[in-house]
Write a protein that holds these residues in place. Sequence first.
Motif, PDB file in Angstrom:
ATOM      1  N   UNK A 104      -7.482 -12.223  14.422  1.00 30.77           N
ATOM      2  CA  UNK A 104      -7.080 -13.602  14.207  1.00 30.77           C
ATOM      3  C   UNK A 104      -6.293 -13.898  12.954  1.00 30.77           C
ATOM      4  N   UNK A 105      -6.048 -12.910  12.086  1.00 27.82           N
ATOM      5  CA  UNK A 105      -5.284 -13.149  10.868  1.00 27.82           C
ATOM      6  C   UNK A 105      -3.825 -13.459  11.191  1.00 27.82           C
ATOM      7  N   UNK A 106      -3.141 -14.106  10.250  1.00 27.34           N
ATOM      8  CA  UNK A 106      -1.705 -14.348  10.373  1.00 27.34           C
ATOM      9  C   UNK A 106      -0.887 -13.189   9.828  1.00 27.34           C
ATOM     10  N   UNK A 107      -1.378 -12.606   8.744  1.00 24.15           N
ATOM     11  CA  UNK A 107      -0.686 -11.502   8.072  1.00 24.15           C
ATOM     12  C   UNK A 107      -1.692 -10.406   7.777  1.00 24.15           C
ATOM     13  N   UNK A 108      -1.323  -9.165   8.058  1.00 24.53           N
ATOM     14  CA  UNK A 108      -2.150  -8.003   7.733  1.00 24.53           C
ATOM     15  C   UNK A 108      -1.463  -7.217   6.629  1.00 24.53           C
ATOM     16  N   UNK A 109      -2.217  -6.932   5.577  1.00 20.39           N
ATOM     17  CA  UNK A 109      -1.644  -6.308   4.389  1.00 20.39           C
ATOM     18  C   UNK A 109      -2.104  -4.859   4.293  1.00 20.39           C
ATOM     19  N   UNK A 110      -1.200  -3.933   4.534  1.00 24.30           N
ATOM     20  CA  UNK A 110      -1.528  -2.523   4.444  1.00 24.30           C
ATOM     21  C   UNK A 110      -1.525  -2.027   3.013  1.00 24.30           C
ATOM     22  N   UNK A 111      -1.855  -0.767   2.865  1.00 24.85           N
ATOM     23  CA  UNK A 111      -1.954  -0.129   1.555  1.00 24.85           C
ATOM     24  C   UNK A 111      -0.821   0.870   1.398  1.00 24.85           C
ATOM     25  N   UNK A 112      -0.501   1.235   0.158  1.00 26.48           N
ATOM     26  CA  UNK A 112       0.504   2.264  -0.106  1.00 26.48           C
ATOM     27  C   UNK A 112      -0.052   3.266  -1.105  1.00 26.48           C
ATOM     28  N   UNK A 113       0.311   4.512  -0.908  1.00 26.19           N
ATOM     29  CA  UNK A 113      -0.111   5.565  -1.823  1.00 26.19           C
ATOM     30  C   UNK A 113       1.075   6.486  -2.089  1.00 26.19           C
ATOM     31  N   UNK A 114       1.215   6.958  -3.331  1.00 27.06           N
ATOM     32  CA  UNK A 114       2.343   7.844  -3.646  1.00 27.06           C
ATOM     33  C   UNK A 114       2.117   9.258  -3.130  1.00 27.06           C
ATOM     34  N   UNK A 115       3.220   9.907  -2.796  1.00 28.92           N
ATOM     35  CA  UNK A 115       3.198  11.340  -2.516  1.00 28.92           C
ATOM     36  C   UNK A 115       3.519  12.033  -3.843  1.00 28.92           C
ATOM     37  N   UNK A 116       2.518  12.594  -4.463  1.00 26.22           N
ATOM     38  CA  UNK A 116       2.677  13.146  -5.814  1.00 26.22           C
ATOM     39  C   UNK A 116       2.905  14.648  -5.729  1.00 26.22           C
ATOM     40  N   UNK A 117       4.107  15.074  -6.104  1.00 26.02           N
ATOM     41  CA  UNK A 117       4.407  16.503  -6.096  1.00 26.02           C
ATOM     42  C   UNK A 117       5.022  16.960  -7.416  1.00 26.02           C
TER      43      UNK A 117
END
Length: 311
Positions: A104-117
């Motif tokens: 039922x939400x209007x906006x879904x907020x995902x997560x971000x993670x860096x690719x650390x190399x």
Amino acid sequence: MKISLIATVLNAEEHVGEFLASIAAQSRRPDEIVIVDGGSTDGTVAALRAADGLTLIEDLGANISRGRNLAIASAAHEVIAVADADCAYGPDWLAALVAPLDAGADIAMGWTEPIVDSLLGACVSSLGMPLSPADADAATFMPSARSVAFRREAIDAVGGYPEWLAIGEDMWVNHRWRERSFDMRLAPDAVASWHPRASLGAIWTQYVKYARGDGQAGMYPERHALRFAAYVGLLLALTSRHALPKVLAAGGAAAYARTPVVRARSRVTTPRDRALATLAVPALLAYTDVAKMTGYALGLVDRLTGRAARG
């Protein structure tokens, strides 16, 4: 609930194959994929044309906002998921991302993670985002367009992405959503993996552009004013003839750098790299702060003169 996945690209040849493969491997597949290319001159368009099951729109010179608006206008469905062709996504990303919308939400907020190399990647990726969703406040969290989904009426209510703003357009939309009290819910398991900039020159350009967008859009004025004030205070302390201002400035700088240093040290594995991160992060903080001040000043000039930066 049918889902249109959209993305904009420009010269993303290095990562677009990884992006397309990760979308193809989703456990919950999008019902359509619409990608807008803003005039790539590398192999991006050829890779997209060779891919199955996507609609490619080519619009020479389109900035990110225009590209997203074109993709949304072309999309057939009422739920829009936004991705970034420079990212890679785990197989359950889309399913986790749209779960709040299912509820039922209007906006879904995902997560971000860096690719650390690299050590530089570990350091630069530690300057902003918290280490995990557990450290984020869902009531104030501002999602990146690398990992966000919304109902069409939510983006329509704010007039779409601001095409006059070359960068920072996702934060501008986030602020408009917060102002209108849309139901924005965190989807912590919807993780987009992104590649930090690989050189100091690219990092400088990135931070100048982000801050210039803030200046153009009038975003975060208190934050930028505080940064200018802090560095003026630091300069005055360092040039003082007395020891106390220098001691206070050193303590303040150590406190400012503490959290990014802890994040960077947690992202490297060897004692040598942890020691180097402890030294490098404060210097990188100062470097990016100068870039932000430069960009914000340019953005204010743009705003006062009625100009918007390109690119």
